[in-house]
Design an enzyme around this catalytic site. Structure first.
Site: not given
Length: 273
Positions: A39, A113, A142, A180
């Site tokens: 990371d 995603s 993104y 959602r």
């Protein structure tokens, strides 16, 4: 697809201090993985973790050396100025793939995603779930970076034989936090099951799948993920009554509700998503 091969033993986990990375640090070892953590920030409680930016090609190559697979979760996980997305998500993912290619790593699981197809209308009327082969329709810089990552994975498979499963994650949290999210929730336990399946299935080439749980209100078609051997066990429905009482039902006239990308379509994006 054919029966899975034995699990990769040493797994590089990038983005190890992030939200999903933190969850996977405790869950993936149960599947027999030894984790090598990376990371840009120090990983709390993990003194052996590698602290390096994805722009550090030398350290990145050392990090991938000798691993059996990579779970790539690193990068910016929300909308940000393009220059930041470019460096972290686009250039950073390229650097990771180059390191993997140079060191002969055979399998990457790329955290894509739902925002790669965020402008796809959501099946609010109970219609068919959105298939994984739906065309890219990114909702943000993104989301655009995730389109790039999927296309980069395809290139490295076609050109270099490096296999990838791109997982279009919905929302991976311990529990759904909005109405959602009932339709796109991926429980942490199911995420670990899916990543394990993606790391061990045979003959994936480059495969794009959705990452969701067995949600009653599911918007995303999980057939591709199931073909890898993934069997989701969790459902967001037990959380539905409380969330609906708090927020009300989804409104088709609300731009944050009527597309898969939800609040990412609103400028600026609204949270929680």
């Amino acid at each position: 697809m054919s029966a899975p091969h034995p699990a990769a033993r040493t797994l590089l986990l990038t983005g190890a201090s992030g939200g999903v990375g933190t969850l996977m640090r405790s869950l993936l070892p149960r599947y027999g993985y030894t984790l090598r953590l990376l990371d840009a920030r120090p990983v709390e409680g993990e003194p052996d973790a590698i602290t390096a930016d994805l722009a550090d090609r030398e350290t990145l190559r050392e990090a991938v050396r000798g691993v059996d697979g990579i779970l790539h979760l690193a990068g910016i996980s929300l909308e940000a100025p393009f220059e930041k997305i470019l460096r972290a998500n686009i250039e950073g993912t390229y650097h990771l793939y180059e390191a993997a290619r140079l060191e002969g790593v055979s399998r990457v699981v790329f955290a894509s995603s739902n925002h790669a197809v965020g402008y796809t209308p959501a099946p609010l009327d109970g219609g068919s779930p959105i298939p994984a082969d739906t065309p890219h329709r990114p909702d943000t810089f993104y989301g655009l970076s995730k389109c790039f990552g999927e296309d980069l994975a395809q290139l490295y498979w076609d050109k270099h034989g490096l296999e990838t499963v791109s997982v279009r994650i919905g929302s991976c949290f311990p529990e759904p936090t909005s109405v959602r999210m009932l339709s796109i929730w991926l429980s942490p336990a199911d995420a670990a099951r899916l990543f394990h399946a993606a790391l061990t299935a045979e003959g994936v080439g480059h495969t794009v799948v959705y990452g969701g749980s067995a949600n009653t209100r599911a918007w995303m078609d999980l057939s591709g993920a199931r073909a890898l051997g993934y069997e989701p066990r969790d459902d967001s429905e037990p959380y539905a009554a409380d969330l609906i009482a708090k927020e009300g039902e989804l409104d088709p006239a609300n731009p944050a509700h009527h597309h898969l990308g939800g609040p990412f379509l609103v400028d600026p994006p609204i949270w929680p998503y």
